[in-house]
Write an enzyme that holds these catalytic residues in place. Structure first.
Site, PDB file in Angstrom:
ATOM      1  N   SER A 187       1.006  -0.926  -0.010  1.00  0.00           N
ATOM      2  CA  SER A 187       0.119   0.341   0.357  1.00  0.00           C
ATOM      3  C   SER A 187       0.863   0.998  -0.212  1.00  0.00           C
ATOM      4  CB  SER A 187      -1.173  -0.035   1.300  1.00  0.00           C
ATOM      5  OG  SER A 187      -0.405   0.457   2.883  1.00  0.00           O
ATOM      6  N   HIS A 238      -5.902  -3.314 -17.143  1.00  0.00           N
ATOM      7  CA  HIS A 238      -5.534  -3.445 -15.962  1.00  0.00           C
ATOM      8  C   HIS A 238      -6.747  -1.792 -15.874  1.00  0.00           C
ATOM      9  CE1 HIS A 238      -2.266  -6.011 -16.313  1.00  0.00           C
ATOM     10  NE2 HIS A 238      -2.163  -5.594 -17.462  1.00  0.00           N
ATOM     11  N   ARG A 258     -14.721   7.557 -32.892  1.00  0.00           N
ATOM     12  CA  ARG A 258     -16.074   8.269 -33.094  1.00  0.00           C
ATOM     13  C   ARG A 258     -15.892   9.860 -33.689  1.00  0.00           C
ATOM     14  NH1 ARG A 258     -20.493   7.780 -28.879  1.00  0.00           N
ATOM     15  NH2 ARG A 258     -21.843   8.533 -30.478  1.00  0.00           N
ATOM     16  N   ARG A 311     -14.877   3.376 -38.971  1.00  0.00           N
ATOM     17  CA  ARG A 311     -14.101   2.445 -38.253  1.00  0.00           C
ATOM     18  C   ARG A 311     -14.135   0.648 -37.909  1.00  0.00           C
ATOM     19  NH1 ARG A 311     -13.858   3.336 -32.433  1.00  0.00           N
ATOM     20  NH2 ARG A 311     -16.658   3.684 -31.853  1.00  0.00           N
ATOM     21  N   ARG A 320       2.125   0.267  -7.041  1.00  0.00           N
ATOM     22  CA  ARG A 320       1.274  -0.449  -6.885  1.00  0.00           C
ATOM     23  C   ARG A 320       0.680  -1.349  -7.988  1.00  0.00           C
ATOM     24  NH1 ARG A 320      -2.619  -1.959  -1.817  1.00  0.00           N
ATOM     25  NH2 ARG A 320      -1.887  -4.274  -1.309  1.00  0.00           N
ATOM     26  N   ASN A 354       2.129  -4.729 -10.522  1.00  0.00           N
ATOM     27  CA  ASN A 354       1.060  -5.878 -11.758  1.00  0.00           C
ATOM     28  C   ASN A 354       1.455  -5.675 -12.918  1.00  0.00           C
ATOM     29  OD1 ASN A 354      -0.761  -7.870 -10.309  1.00  0.00           O
ATOM     30  ND2 ASN A 354      -2.206  -6.656 -11.501  1.00  0.00           N
ATOM     31  N   ARG A 357       2.740  -8.203 -17.858  1.00  0.00           N
ATOM     32  CA  ARG A 357       3.365  -7.646 -19.198  1.00  0.00           C
ATOM     33  C   ARG A 357       4.723  -7.946 -19.514  1.00  0.00           C
ATOM     34  NH1 ARG A 357      -1.635  -8.701 -20.934  1.00  0.00           N
ATOM     35  NH2 ARG A 357      -2.861  -8.252 -19.795  1.00  0.00           N
TER      36      ARG A 357
END
Lengths: 211, 211, 211, 211
Positions: free
Chosen positions: B56, B80, B91, B139, B157, B161, B166
């Site tokens: 934390s 994530h 758009r 598109r 933190r 992860n 990754r």
């Protein structure tokens, strides 16, 4: 009403499971005051929570859906972070030839060019796969209209936020179609909460017209 | 080292801003014990937090990046959820003709078919736009390799992860390239935390090889 | 204006650090349209985001504060989950004799009984500690008015939600005092966003009176 | 086994409801590969997910509990942000004379002083209430050992994290007692997932001893 509702040309929203319901929100809200459920007053309590924006009791109602939708819809969908998603992988599975072709009235001109372009891309995808190219590489040429699917677990507080944004005429037409089907299941499973949401807290417009 | 690092053929990771740094994590951790920062002991404290999984305090270090990457990478990235994203809209803006073309050694066969397929899709996109079809509809035929971009704000933190998953050889090659660049900025801006992360808590493999 | 503002009889809100500012929200919002910042239009853009409830760009502004407040205030505070907290531990540190004693006008009767009760509890706490009872056990008899402190990192989207609920006359008086000080720092550091929030999106009442 | 388990001297953990179960995690995980459930292989799949740290499928299993615990335990509990909580209010309800008195062997000395201190505080609380002081003010003198209660809805991914930290000898004794009861319900309702968690992913020690 079936537990699976078709959406667009090849997609669907399937209701899978539900935690709680109207009574779970009431129960959670009543603990603040240590008061007991009273059927005569529970509807009023839900109205009060909605009007005051006391949304935390609605987190104790949780839906699981199975969704099938085009990737460009999935991309808009995944922006809603307060939810749990497991999606089909384009790295580990080969895509089927299932792409969304909008109706002509939506496109404004004949959809032939769109269909041909998507078909051509898919043919090339198959050729690459046949040549031994990895699925995760070959799929890079696939169009954003290709269908994917995922499990989606979301509590009603977060789902109401999804409906505020996606069951609204400012959202793209295609995700609107999904959002109103999500709303149909919400109404079917939690009629009191849904009704109160529409009358007291809903910020969009599409569902209002369906009242 | 520049604040923008090129990734893949047309993408990049740009460092935009930083809240805190190594000292912010130390400060947050020390409040538990109401102890004062001590340069001689701060490195040990960070090691201790990492080893015990007390993550934390690292939430008080927050990075903002500007990322440009293909859509299939963006899709993996957005999983994530503990991060803030604002992305270019397909758009409201017209896509540029910028798609990712993998190198031949990555594909295993000549990339001509992939290039032609993407170019054809893009030509068709331009034709649709010229015919007055809405950008949000046109598109749908664009390939997953088209580049998009977004701002990404994430605390350390959550970033650790991201790197565990990754910056690892099980992730797809393309997002790996981005992850190691994110790690480069992490190392540059929070050298003590980064070093401790690698020695004590990192679960992937790519960064380990770079030690 | 100092970077620490006193609150209640012994508490405070200390500004520690800031990521971004008004311009970070503008920058994040503009990427949707790939438009460039334009000082003449940026204020209007922030107003538009606030009015439409497009709150995600405000997540790129992140504050860190150091807060000192009574435990019953901390308990209300921690319900705001979209934030990062590291707090002084009552297991590892001994509490100081610092409890919040409300003013007589707030209590309605002389506060002597409250003061004596808190002092007695604290004396007993000290006796237990002296007898070798663990801090984590001895503190069980301490009153909810005892002061604690923590670091708090929160983005502006979540902070606006905090202000909607806590800078409002329905919140308890004591946390109201903290909330208006948080608002003071918000105003000082992000004047355009704060002003627009108050005019377009704020749901409480206390800050409105201060306009 | 009853659906309510007593904890400490006056607290409890009551199982209220469950979304999904072992099969919901399997179903969510299998969509990645579009593979069908196979009872012979489902246990292995759960083991694989646990070993690799692929925890997202476990988010589709969601528990609701009703907890009664002392406030100092509630304070530790609420640090787990990925959960939904509605708690009894000390502003709107009057506290009962129910405080946690640790056993003598836990305190190390006779608990008389603790009991007297808590009783005295409670007497004073009642006096203040009788004098017309607001409940929200009077409760400031109540000890941290007073019991409160709340509904808690949490998915299994987040619950495993709770168990890693709280069903562990480094946590305070009192919250340990609650954590092992939560684990008992986890085991009863999701036996395959629980068993796999303990063998592959659990980072604490208390549950291991119970294997």
């Amino acid at each position: 009403m079936s537990e699976t509702i078709r959406v667009l040309d090849k997609g669907y929203v399937e209701f899978v499971d539900l935690l709680g319901g109207d009574e779970a929100a009431v129960r959670a809200a009543r603990i603040s005051y240590m008061s007991k459920s009273d059927p005569k007053k529970d509807d009023n309590l839900i109205d009060l929570l909605m009007r005051l924006g006391h949304e935390s009791p609605f987190e104790h109602i949780v839906f699981t859906f199975h969704i099938k939708a085009p990737i460009f819809v999935a991309r808009q969908w995944m922006r809603h972070r307060m939810a749990s998603v497991n999606e089909r992988s384009g790295r580990f599975t080969e895509f089927d030839e299932e792409f969304y072709l909008p109706e002509e009235k939506r496109v404004g001109i004949p959809v032939d060019l769109m269909r041909e372009s998507m078909e051509r891309s898919f043919e090339n995808y198959k050729k690459l796969i046949s040549s031994g190219v990895k699925k995760e590489v070959a799929r890079m040429i696939l169009p954003l209209s290709i269908y994917t699917e995922w499990y989606w677990t979301i509590n009603v507080r977060s789902m109401m936020n999804f409906l505020n944004q996606r069951a609204d005429s400012h959202a793209q037409y295609e995700i609107q179609q999904y959002a109103v089907k999500i709303a149909d299941f919400f109404k079917m499973k939690c009629p009191i909460t849904y009704d109160s949401f529409l009358r007291n807290a809903y910020k969009g417009d599409l569902l209002r017209e369906r009242l």
